[in-house]
Write a protein that holds these residues in place. Structure first.
Motif, mmCIF file in Angstrom:
data_model
loop_
_atom_site.group_PDB
_atom_site.id
_atom_site.type_symbol
_atom_site.label_atom_id
_atom_site.label_comp_id
_atom_site.label_asym_id
_atom_site.label_seq_id
_atom_site.Cartn_x
_atom_site.Cartn_y
_atom_site.Cartn_z
ATOM 1 N N UNK A 81 2.569 3.272 2.924
ATOM 2 C CA UNK A 81 2.957 3.368 1.504
ATOM 3 C C UNK A 81 3.068 2.006 0.833
ATOM 4 N N UNK A 82 3.535 1.003 1.564
ATOM 5 C CA UNK A 82 3.656 -0.331 0.995
ATOM 6 C C UNK A 82 2.282 -0.900 0.643
ATOM 7 N N UNK A 83 1.309 -0.666 1.525
ATOM 8 C CA UNK A 83 -0.042 -1.173 1.273
ATOM 9 C C UNK A 83 -0.678 -0.475 0.070
ATOM 10 N N UNK A 84 -0.508 0.838 -0.019
ATOM 11 C CA UNK A 84 -1.076 1.569 -1.161
ATOM 12 C C UNK A 84 -0.447 1.091 -2.462
ATOM 13 N N UNK A 85 0.876 0.918 -2.455
ATOM 14 C CA UNK A 85 1.569 0.454 -3.665
ATOM 15 C C UNK A 85 1.132 -0.953 -4.047
ATOM 16 N N UNK A 86 0.957 -1.806 -3.039
ATOM 17 C CA UNK A 86 0.536 -3.182 -3.320
ATOM 18 C C UNK A 86 -0.858 -3.220 -3.941
ATOM 19 N N UNK A 87 -1.765 -2.432 -3.396
ATOM 20 C CA UNK A 87 -3.138 -2.408 -3.925
ATOM 21 C C UNK A 87 -3.149 -1.872 -5.349
ATOM 22 N N UNK A 88 -2.399 -0.782 -5.590
ATOM 23 C CA UNK A 88 -2.392 -0.175 -6.916
ATOM 24 C C UNK A 88 -1.607 -0.985 -7.941
ATOM 25 N N UNK A 89 -0.821 -1.951 -7.476
ATOM 26 C CA UNK A 89 -0.107 -2.807 -8.424
ATOM 27 C C UNK A 89 -1.069 -3.737 -9.173
ATOM 28 N N UNK A 90 -2.287 -3.885 -8.643
ATOM 29 C CA UNK A 90 -3.336 -4.624 -9.343
ATOM 30 C C UNK A 90 -3.851 -3.736 -10.480
ATOM 31 N N UNK A 91 -3.635 -4.165 -11.706
ATOM 32 C CA UNK A 91 -3.974 -3.325 -12.860
ATOM 33 C C UNK A 91 -5.460 -2.977 -12.911
ATOM 34 N N UNK A 92 -6.319 -3.892 -12.464
ATOM 35 C CA UNK A 92 -7.762 -3.629 -12.492
ATOM 36 C C UNK A 92 -8.108 -2.487 -11.537
ATOM 37 N N UNK A 93 -7.566 -2.552 -10.318
ATOM 38 C CA UNK A 93 -7.845 -1.501 -9.338
ATOM 39 C C UNK A 93 -7.227 -0.173 -9.765
ATOM 40 N N UNK A 94 -6.047 -0.238 -10.352
ATOM 41 C CA UNK A 94 -5.394 0.996 -10.788
ATOM 42 C C UNK A 94 -6.179 1.670 -11.911
ATOM 43 N N UNK A 95 -6.629 0.889 -12.879
ATOM 44 C CA UNK A 95 -7.400 1.461 -13.980
ATOM 45 C C UNK A 95 -8.736 2.017 -13.502
ATOM 46 N N UNK A 96 -9.308 1.383 -12.471
ATOM 47 C CA UNK A 96 -10.565 1.894 -11.921
ATOM 48 C C UNK A 96 -10.358 3.275 -11.301
ATOM 49 N N UNK A 97 -9.230 3.456 -10.586
ATOM 50 C CA UNK A 97 -8.928 4.765 -9.999
ATOM 51 C C UNK A 97 -8.755 5.808 -11.102
ATOM 52 N N UNK A 98 -7.999 5.452 -12.152
ATOM 53 C CA UNK A 98 -7.736 6.414 -13.217
ATOM 54 C C UNK A 98 -8.995 6.753 -14.008
ATOM 55 N N UNK A 99 -9.852 5.777 -14.236
ATOM 56 C CA UNK A 99 -11.060 6.024 -15.038
ATOM 57 C C UNK A 99 -12.144 6.748 -14.242
ATOM 58 N N UNK A 100 -12.290 6.379 -12.953
ATOM 59 C CA UNK A 100 -13.332 6.988 -12.132
ATOM 60 C C UNK A 100 -12.847 8.202 -11.355
ATOM 61 N N UNK A 101 -11.518 8.452 -11.383
ATOM 62 C CA UNK A 101 -10.926 9.568 -10.622
ATOM 63 C C UNK A 101 -11.345 9.498 -9.158
ATOM 64 N N UNK A 102 -11.206 8.320 -8.571
ATOM 65 C CA UNK A 102 -11.574 8.127 -7.171
ATOM 66 C C UNK A 102 -10.757 6.971 -6.601
#
Length: 587
Positions: free
Chosen positions: A361-382
């Motif tokens: 969970x810590x690793x997932x949260x750390x990766x998603x704390x990067x706004x670029x990566x988070x927006x990519x997940x939300x926009x691409x739904x992946x």
């Protein structure tokens, strides 16, 4: 000649007299009455050893060690009022390490009442993650005894006054570090009875177990004493502790007695720490399964039910250790739209599963704390890249050479319009099943050596399995986290996760997700699990708030009835129930 002898004799007498005067001076030290008159203006030389010498002398430590064998007063039901013993850690054999105590003054007033004035050193006892911790009474309270026993003044007290005294020294829950204790009676006349309490519910603590009221968990068992055992939250250690209250037939924790050695004395036993999966036995017939989960200040926007059972007795009565760890967190720290749900099933021990359940969970949260990566997940739904990187980084951080675990993680996120998206990643054989609009979706892949997908993967790296080979280095799984030693011996092992497609969950889909360790799937098919969910939903359609927890219990009872031979853990997500349920993370 005679005159010379007289002179010698006179000299000897004079020397003897002088020696006697010197001895008298050293004995009485008359200069001490006037030589320190100006001592207040002098600077005193302090040796280094003086700085390290404890303010409390060693004989006080010895007195406190001896006073740990607290004498207790009981009423007719065996209730104890010296609940300070609940704060005392279990006795250990061998070397005893003395702990430095904060400066304290003890005043004994009339009636033998005890007052502790504790001055806590602000530099000590600061917990990691806390900005400031309030002063706490030390784990071991000093009991001042008069002729070895305090007057038995409590025998005439009513239960209400008795409970007030029990609350007096009880540790209070620390904000943000809550825990939930769930008990289920799995054998005996009261089989099926359940009880739960949170560490923050100080008005409901301590939780008492006994045969008669006002015990919190009433067991109609003739072998259970009126007040048999007590469970309390120790906020100093952030642990639940169990203590035998001087029961007649004793208390066992994981088959080990915890009651006082002198069974006829009705003295309380030492407090013992509880862990999720422990089994408490009262007398010989009543057994209670313990489940502990921590509770953070967060809310999941859908129903969540989580339950585990070690299924502790195998064929021939062999003890089966609990190696499953299940957890979830919503929202992830700093990532409000995302939550994670997971199960790790250990082998060779539980340490690898505990490590993975903390790191992932810590690793997932750390990766998603990067706004670029988070927006990519939300926009691409992946979120494939996020999950793949999280598994890789978790494997790199784990130092478990002779232990390993499966890992199944379901990442769920919201789009702000009431819709959810879910994507799963796994290694091993803990599986996840989703049902969306009556469509079954398998979110995981089985990574046993005998599975067709793993045989194809192993053939692809140029080291195919031999005929009849069903295990690698004794393991029936080819993809795991940890197990660093066997991975060095055989390159066919992998920690690369299988990643599912993203599932869209609309508000009207009636969707649910079921994550479970192989102890469940060994005896319950996917079709049967879906039938049980549908039946339970129909039967309890009016109780939406607790529906997810009810379904999780029904599924676990089915595995029990079918006599599974392995640890069983279940997480059930009910997306149809949009109530705000407390988020839990297994400890």
């Amino acid at each position: 000649m005679a005159m010379l002898q007289s002179i010698v004799l006179f000299t000897l007498l004079l020397l003897m007299l002088l020696l006697i005067i010197i001895l008298i001076l050293f004995a009485f030290k008359p200069w001490r009455f006037f030589s320190f008159s100006s001592s207040s203006t002098r600077s005193r030389t302090i040796k280094v050893g003086d700085l390290e010498r404890p303010l409390v002398p060693d004989d006080v430590d010895l007195t406190q060690e001896q006073s740990n064998d607290l004498t207790r007063n009981y009423d007719l039901e065996g209730a104890c009022h010296q609940n300070e013993a609940l704060l005392r850690p279990p006795r250990t054999q061998g070397l005893i390490h003395k702990q430095r105590l904060p400066s304290a003054s003890i005043h004994l007033t009339q009636g033998d009442s005890l007052v502790l004035d504790v001055v806590s050193d602000p530099s000590e006892d600061i917990l990691v993650g806390q900005t400031l911790k309030r002063p706490l009474v030390t784990d071991r309270l000093v009991e001042v005894q008069n002729h070895g026993r305090l007057p038995n003044q409590s025998q005439n007290l009513k239960y209400g006054v008795e409970n007030d005294r029990l609350q007096e020294f009880l540790p209070k829950a620390i904000n943000g570090q809550r825990s939930c204790l769930s008990l289920e009676v799995v054998s005996g006349p009261s089989r099926g009875l359940r009880c739960s309490v949170q560490s923050a519910s100080t008005s409901k603590l301590p939780l008492t177990i006994g045969r008669v009221s006002p015990s919190d968990l009433l067991l109609k068992d003739a072998e259970v004493s009126g007040k048999h055992a007590m469970i309390n939250w120790n906020s100093n250690k952030l642990k639940w502790e169990l203590v035998d209250m001087g029961s007649l037939n004793g208390t066992l924790l994981n088959s080990q007695p915890i009651n006082h050695p002198d069974t006829g004395s009705r003295h309380w036993g030492d407090p013992m720490e509880l862990a999720s999966g422990d089994t408490i036995t009262l007398g010989t017939t009543s057994k209670i399964c313990v489940h502990i989960s921590s509770q953070s200040e967060c809310l999941a926007p859908f129903g969540v039910g989580m339950i585990s059972d070690p299924m502790s007795l195998r064929r021939g009565g062999k003890k089966l250790p609990m190696e499953d760890v299940c957890y979830y967190e919503w929202p992830l720290p700093g990532v409000d739209q995302f939550g994670i749900f997971g199960i790790c099933d250990g082998h060779g021990g539980v340490e690898a599963a505990q490590s993975a359940s903390k790191i992932l969970p810590e690793m997932v949260a750390t990766i998603l704390s990067d706004s670029v990566k988070r927006e990519r997940v939300l926009s691409q739904c992946d979120a494939s890249d996020v999950l793949r990187d999280a598994f890789s980084q978790t494997e790199a951080c784990m130092n478990n050479y002779y232990e390993g675990c499966t890992a199944t993680v379901l990442l769920v996120w919201a789009d702000g319009d009431g819709n959810f998206f879910a994507q799963c990643a796994n290694v091993g054989d803990s599986a996840c099943l989703m049902n969306v609009g009556d469509k079954q979706i398998k979110m995981t892949e089985d990574h046993k050596v005998t599975s067709s997908s793993e045989r194809l993967r192993i053939e692809g790296i140029g080291e195919p399995l031999k005929d009849g080979e069903t295990r690698l280095c004794g393991l029936n799984l080819a993809r795991v986290l940890g197990d660093k030693f066997v991975k060095q011996q055989d390159s066919r092992f992998s920690s690369e996760p299988y990643i599912s497609q993203v599932v869209h969950i609309s508000q009207t889909s009636g969707a649910f997700a079921l994550l479970a360790s192989d102890g469940f799937w060994d005896v319950v098919s996917a079709k049967k699990a879906i039938q049980l969910v549908a039946q339970t939903r129909e039967r309890h359609c009016t109780d939406k708030e607790n529906l997810a927890e009810t379904i999780a219990n029904v599924l676990l009872n089915e595995a029990r009835m079918l006599r599974t031979k392995d640890n069983t853990s279940i997480i059930f997500l009910d997306f149809e129930s949009r109530s705000r349920i407390s988020c839990k993370v297994d400890s």
